[in-house]
Write an enzyme that holds these catalytic residues in place. Structure first.
Site, PDB file in Angstrom:
ATOM      1  N   ARG A  32       6.439  -4.881  -0.393  1.00  0.00           N
ATOM      2  CA  ARG A  32       7.220  -3.763   0.146  1.00  0.00           C
ATOM      3  C   ARG A  32       6.516  -3.152   1.359  1.00  0.00           C
ATOM      4  O   ARG A  32       5.288  -3.001   1.362  1.00  0.00           O
ATOM      5  CB  ARG A  32       7.456  -2.712  -0.947  1.00  0.00           C
ATOM      6  CG  ARG A  32       8.294  -3.297  -2.060  1.00  0.00           C
ATOM      7  CD  ARG A  32       8.800  -2.303  -3.062  1.00  0.00           C
ATOM      8  NE  ARG A  32       9.412  -3.024  -4.174  1.00  0.00           N
ATOM      9  CZ  ARG A  32      10.665  -3.471  -4.208  1.00  0.00           C
ATOM     10  NH1 ARG A  32      11.471  -3.246  -3.174  1.00  0.00           N
ATOM     11  NH2 ARG A  32      11.127  -4.145  -5.240  1.00  0.00           N
ATOM     12  N   ASP A  33       7.340  -2.838   2.375  1.00  0.00           N
ATOM     13  CA  ASP A  33       6.807  -2.207   3.585  1.00  0.00           C
ATOM     14  C   ASP A  33       6.243  -0.826   3.239  1.00  0.00           C
ATOM     15  O   ASP A  33       6.835  -0.067   2.473  1.00  0.00           O
ATOM     16  CB  ASP A  33       7.917  -2.083   4.635  1.00  0.00           C
ATOM     17  CG  ASP A  33       7.366  -1.813   6.019  1.00  0.00           C
ATOM     18  OD1 ASP A  33       7.498  -2.701   6.881  1.00  0.00           O
ATOM     19  OD2 ASP A  33       6.785  -0.722   6.243  1.00  0.00           O
ATOM     20  N   ASN A  91      10.596  -9.060  14.508  1.00  0.00           N
ATOM     21  CA  ASN A  91      10.182  -8.489  15.778  1.00  0.00           C
ATOM     22  C   ASN A  91       9.137  -9.403  16.415  1.00  0.00           C
ATOM     23  O   ASN A  91       8.215  -9.854  15.733  1.00  0.00           O
ATOM     24  CB  ASN A  91       9.597  -7.092  15.559  1.00  0.00           C
ATOM     25  CG  ASN A  91      10.635  -6.117  15.021  1.00  0.00           C
ATOM     26  OD1 ASN A  91      11.782  -6.135  15.452  1.00  0.00           O
ATOM     27  ND2 ASN A  91      10.247  -5.301  14.058  1.00  0.00           N
ATOM     28  N   HIS A 104       6.321 -12.204  10.335  1.00  0.00           N
ATOM     29  CA  HIS A 104       6.864 -11.599   9.113  1.00  0.00           C
ATOM     30  C   HIS A 104       8.346 -11.332   9.288  1.00  0.00           C
ATOM     31  O   HIS A 104       8.805 -11.029  10.393  1.00  0.00           O
ATOM     32  CB  HIS A 104       6.123 -10.309   8.743  1.00  0.00           C
ATOM     33  CG  HIS A 104       6.017  -9.324   9.853  1.00  0.00           C
ATOM     34  ND1 HIS A 104       5.104  -9.458  10.882  1.00  0.00           N
ATOM     35  CD2 HIS A 104       6.713  -8.190  10.119  1.00  0.00           C
ATOM     36  CE1 HIS A 104       5.233  -8.444  11.717  1.00  0.00           C
ATOM     37  NE2 HIS A 104       6.224  -7.662  11.282  1.00  0.00           N
TER      38      HIS A 104
HETATM   39  P1  5GP Z   1       6.502  -5.069  13.026  1.00  0.00           P
HETATM   40  O1  5GP Z   1       6.754  -3.930  13.946  1.00  0.00           O
HETATM   41  O2  5GP Z   1       5.224  -5.800  13.366  1.00  0.00           O
HETATM   42  O3  5GP Z   1       7.694  -5.994  12.947  1.00  0.00           O
HETATM   43  O4  5GP Z   1       6.389  -4.460  11.584  1.00  0.00           O
HETATM   44  C1  5GP Z   1       5.195  -4.249  10.908  1.00  0.00           C
HETATM   45  C2  5GP Z   1       5.532  -3.549   9.628  1.00  0.00           C
HETATM   46  O5  5GP Z   1       4.412  -3.598   8.795  1.00  0.00           O
HETATM   47  C3  5GP Z   1       5.926  -2.083   9.771  1.00  0.00           C
HETATM   48  O6  5GP Z   1       7.227  -1.880   9.247  1.00  0.00           O
HETATM   49  C4  5GP Z   1       4.852  -1.338   8.986  1.00  0.00           C
HETATM   50  O7  5GP Z   1       5.358  -0.230   8.274  1.00  0.00           O
HETATM   51  C5  5GP Z   1       4.331  -2.419   8.064  1.00  0.00           C
HETATM   52  N1  5GP Z   1       2.930  -2.266   7.687  1.00  0.00           N
HETATM   53  C6  5GP Z   1       1.889  -2.024   8.525  1.00  0.00           C
HETATM   54  N2  5GP Z   1       0.730  -1.970   7.846  1.00  0.00           N
HETATM   55  C7  5GP Z   1       1.051  -2.173   6.538  1.00  0.00           C
HETATM   56  C8  5GP Z   1       0.277  -2.249   5.353  1.00  0.00           C
HETATM   57  O8  5GP Z   1      -0.944  -2.107   5.341  1.00  0.00           O
HETATM   58  N3  5GP Z   1       0.957  -2.483   4.194  1.00  0.00           N
HETATM   59  C9  5GP Z   1       2.314  -2.651   4.169  1.00  0.00           C
HETATM   60  N4  5GP Z   1       2.877  -2.875   2.972  1.00  0.00           N
HETATM   61  N5  5GP Z   1       3.064  -2.606   5.275  1.00  0.00           N
HETATM   62  C10 5GP Z   1       2.449  -2.363   6.451  1.00  0.00           C
END
Ligand code: 5GP
Length: 123
Positions: A32-33, A91, A104
């Protein structure tokens, strides 16, 4: 793109940082995010060292690509979001808003999600 082994998802994959795990197999980890944008917000992360979807699509072994998508389907099944629907977001790079440089797939669901892209960036 060179891969940074210190990125946060690499650390989660190595078990150095905890996560709220939804599913794991040899191809993928789903969790989960930490800052959910919808009632369901799960990240499905291939285990290989890929930064972008195009790198994965072009360079991953076919067995890894298929294995990942089978894992993705399993996650959707476990989340029970097929009927209500869901959105998958990848993204990529600065314009794509990628914060974590490990490929991801965001799965967001659980409520009507509105527009795909903000009006503000339309040409
Ligand atoms: P991006 O912008 O790279 O597509 O999304 C990265 C996502 O990773 C964001 O939605 C952010 O909330 C999530 N995220 C960043 N650090 C962590 C973490 O340590 N644990 C979790 N579960 N999610 C994270």
């Amino acid at each position: 793109m060179s891969y940074d082994v210190t990125n946060v998802f690499a650390r989660i994959l190595r078990g150095e940082i905890p996560c709220d795990k939804v599913y794991e197999d040899e191809f993928a980890l789903a969790f989960r995010d930490i800052h959910p944008v919808a009632p369901v917000h799960v990240l499905v992360v291939p285990k290989g060292e890929f930064v972008t979807l195009d790198e994965f699509a072009a360079g991953a072994d076919p067995s890894v690509v298929v294995g990942f998508w089978r894992a993705f389907a399993r996650v959707i099944d476990l989340l029970g979001v097929e009927r209500g629907g869901y959105r998958t977001i990848v993204n990529t790079g600065p314009d794509g808003g990628q914060e974590v440089p490990h490929l991801h797939f965001h799965v967001v669901a659980g409520a009507p999600l509105g527009r795909m892209v903000s009006r503000a960036v339309r040409p």
